[in-house]
Write a protein that holds these residues in place. Structure first.
Motif, PDB file in Angstrom:
ATOM      1  N   THR A   7      97.200 109.056  -8.779  1.00  0.00           N
ATOM      2  CA  THR A   7      96.129 109.092  -6.806  1.00  0.00           C
ATOM      3  C   THR A   7      95.563 110.783  -5.995  1.00  0.00           C
ATOM      4  O   THR A   7      96.659 111.135  -6.689  1.00  0.00           O
ATOM      5  N   PRO A   8      94.780 110.470  -5.268  1.00  0.00           N
ATOM      6  CA  PRO A   8      94.899 112.402  -4.862  1.00  0.00           C
ATOM      7  C   PRO A   8      96.126 112.642  -4.295  1.00  0.00           C
ATOM      8  O   PRO A   8      96.420 113.343  -4.396  1.00  0.00           O
ATOM      9  N   VAL A   9      97.199 111.203  -3.728  1.00  0.00           N
ATOM     10  CA  VAL A   9      98.312 111.890  -2.832  1.00  0.00           C
ATOM     11  C   VAL A   9      99.927 112.168  -4.094  1.00  0.00           C
ATOM     12  O   VAL A   9     100.326 112.959  -3.655  1.00  0.00           O
ATOM     13  N   MET A  10      99.385 111.979  -5.561  1.00  0.00           N
ATOM     14  CA  MET A  10     100.398 111.962  -6.589  1.00  0.00           C
ATOM     15  C   MET A  10     100.186 113.153  -6.442  1.00  0.00           C
ATOM     16  O   MET A  10     100.544 114.246  -6.610  1.00  0.00           O
ATOM     17  N   VAL A  11      98.445 113.156  -6.779  1.00  0.00           N
ATOM     18  CA  VAL A  11      97.695 114.974  -7.679  1.00  0.00           C
ATOM     19  C   VAL A  11      98.108 115.922  -6.766  1.00  0.00           C
ATOM     20  O   VAL A  11      98.760 116.932  -6.542  1.00  0.00           O
ATOM     21  N   ALA A  12      98.457 115.946  -4.980  1.00  0.00           N
ATOM     22  CA  ALA A  12      98.438 116.923  -3.652  1.00  0.00           C
ATOM     23  C   ALA A  12     100.177 117.682  -4.272  1.00  0.00           C
ATOM     24  O   ALA A  12     100.511 118.606  -3.941  1.00  0.00           O
ATOM     25  N   ALA A  13     101.082 116.503  -4.197  1.00  0.00           N
ATOM     26  CA  ALA A  13     102.467 116.162  -4.276  1.00  0.00           C
ATOM     27  C   ALA A  13     102.609 117.451  -5.189  1.00  0.00           C
ATOM     28  O   ALA A  13     103.189 118.492  -5.596  1.00  0.00           O
ATOM     29  N   MET A  14     102.512 116.694  -6.329  1.00  0.00           N
ATOM     30  CA  MET A  14     102.224 118.018  -8.123  1.00  0.00           C
ATOM     31  C   MET A  14     101.435 118.641  -7.915  1.00  0.00           C
ATOM     32  O   MET A  14     102.308 119.962  -8.255  1.00  0.00           O
ATOM     33  N   TYR A  15     100.841 119.547  -7.145  1.00  0.00           N
ATOM     34  CA  TYR A  15     100.634 120.601  -7.488  1.00  0.00           C
ATOM     35  C   TYR A  15     101.408 121.739  -5.950  1.00  0.00           C
ATOM     36  O   TYR A  15     100.931 122.644  -6.149  1.00  0.00           O
ATOM     37  N   ARG A  46     106.207 114.737 -17.275  1.00  0.00           N
ATOM     38  CA  ARG A  46     106.926 112.960 -17.677  1.00  0.00           C
ATOM     39  C   ARG A  46     105.393 112.359 -17.055  1.00  0.00           C
ATOM     40  O   ARG A  46     105.384 111.462 -17.879  1.00  0.00           O
ATOM     41  N   ASP A  47     105.472 112.094 -15.962  1.00  0.00           N
ATOM     42  CA  ASP A  47     104.074 111.265 -15.452  1.00  0.00           C
ATOM     43  C   ASP A  47     102.975 111.667 -16.585  1.00  0.00           C
ATOM     44  O   ASP A  47     101.546 110.814 -16.600  1.00  0.00           O
ATOM     45  N   LEU A  48     102.409 113.283 -16.619  1.00  0.00           N
ATOM     46  CA  LEU A  48     101.201 113.219 -16.466  1.00  0.00           C
ATOM     47  C   LEU A  48     100.972 113.800 -18.177  1.00  0.00           C
ATOM     48  O   LEU A  48      99.470 113.524 -18.765  1.00  0.00           O
ATOM     49  N   VAL A  49     101.770 113.522 -19.134  1.00  0.00           N
ATOM     50  CA  VAL A  49     101.594 113.172 -20.599  1.00  0.00           C
ATOM     51  C   VAL A  49     100.968 111.920 -20.995  1.00  0.00           C
ATOM     52  O   VAL A  49      99.754 112.741 -22.073  1.00  0.00           O
ATOM     53  N   GLY A  50     101.074 111.318 -20.251  1.00  0.00           N
ATOM     54  CA  GLY A  50     100.160 109.629 -20.484  1.00  0.00           C
ATOM     55  C   GLY A  50      98.632 110.052 -20.821  1.00  0.00           C
ATOM     56  O   GLY A  50      98.009 110.228 -21.256  1.00  0.00           O
ATOM     57  N   PRO A  51      98.335 110.419 -19.045  1.00  0.00           N
ATOM     58  CA  PRO A  51      97.300 110.715 -19.243  1.00  0.00           C
ATOM     59  C   PRO A  51      96.553 112.026 -19.751  1.00  0.00           C
ATOM     60  O   PRO A  51      95.533 112.263 -20.173  1.00  0.00           O
ATOM     61  N   LEU A 100      98.876 120.340 -17.301  1.00  0.00           N
ATOM     62  CA  LEU A 100      98.942 119.470 -17.490  1.00  0.00           C
ATOM     63  C   LEU A 100      97.368 117.859 -16.365  1.00  0.00           C
ATOM     64  O   LEU A 100      97.049 117.188 -16.909  1.00  0.00           O
ATOM     65  N   LEU A 101      97.596 118.903 -14.948  1.00  0.00           N
ATOM     66  CA  LEU A 101      97.459 117.668 -13.873  1.00  0.00           C
ATOM     67  C   LEU A 101      95.315 117.897 -14.576  1.00  0.00           C
ATOM     68  O   LEU A 101      94.843 117.381 -13.903  1.00  0.00           O
ATOM     69  N   ARG A 102      95.783 119.392 -14.915  1.00  0.00           N
ATOM     70  CA  ARG A 102      93.563 119.425 -15.068  1.00  0.00           C
ATOM     71  C   ARG A 102      93.584 118.303 -16.011  1.00  0.00           C
ATOM     72  O   ARG A 102      92.249 118.206 -16.560  1.00  0.00           O
TER      73      ARG A 102
END
Length: 111
Positions: A7-15, A46-51, A100-102
């Motif tokens: 979600t955009p919120v997850m991405v914003a928190a990770m960034y 760990r959350d980003l590995v799958g995507p 990994l976000l990218r």
């Protein structure tokens, strides 16, 4: 390999955590806040590995795919490794999260 919708919120928190890690690495790398941040960054990886893996499978075999796969393996190793210099680990975890976000973003953009 499972696809997880970020979600955009997850991405914003990770960034945001990645950016904060780079700041803390320059002076407060051993603080309790930095310890908690390292833990969050490891979880982000760990959350980003799958995507990220989904993105890698969509790339044609070649150099680009090799780089993405190597980056994923490196990020997995960082997520497992609790040791090392605190400042260096903050920087490495932050940069790996950004990569990994990218890749995860690319996986969500293309079918």
């Amino acid at each position: 390999m499972t696809e997880r919708h970020l979600t955009p919120v997850m991405v914003a928190a990770m960034y945001s955590d990645s950016e904060l890690a780079l700041v803390l690495a320059d002076g407060q790398a051993t603080s309790p806040a930095a310890d908690a941040l390292r833990d969050r960054l490891r979880q982000h990886l760990r959350d980003l590995v799958g995507p990220a893996e989904i993105h890698a499978t969509r790339l044609a075999d070649g150099r680009a795919r090799d780089i993405v796969e190597h980056t994923i393996r490196h990020a997995q190793a960082l997520a497992r490794d609790p040791g090392g210099d605190p400042a260096i680990m903050l920087r490495l975890l932050a940069k790996a999260t950004m990569f990994l976000l990218r890749y995860a973003h690319e996986a969500q953009r293309s079918p």
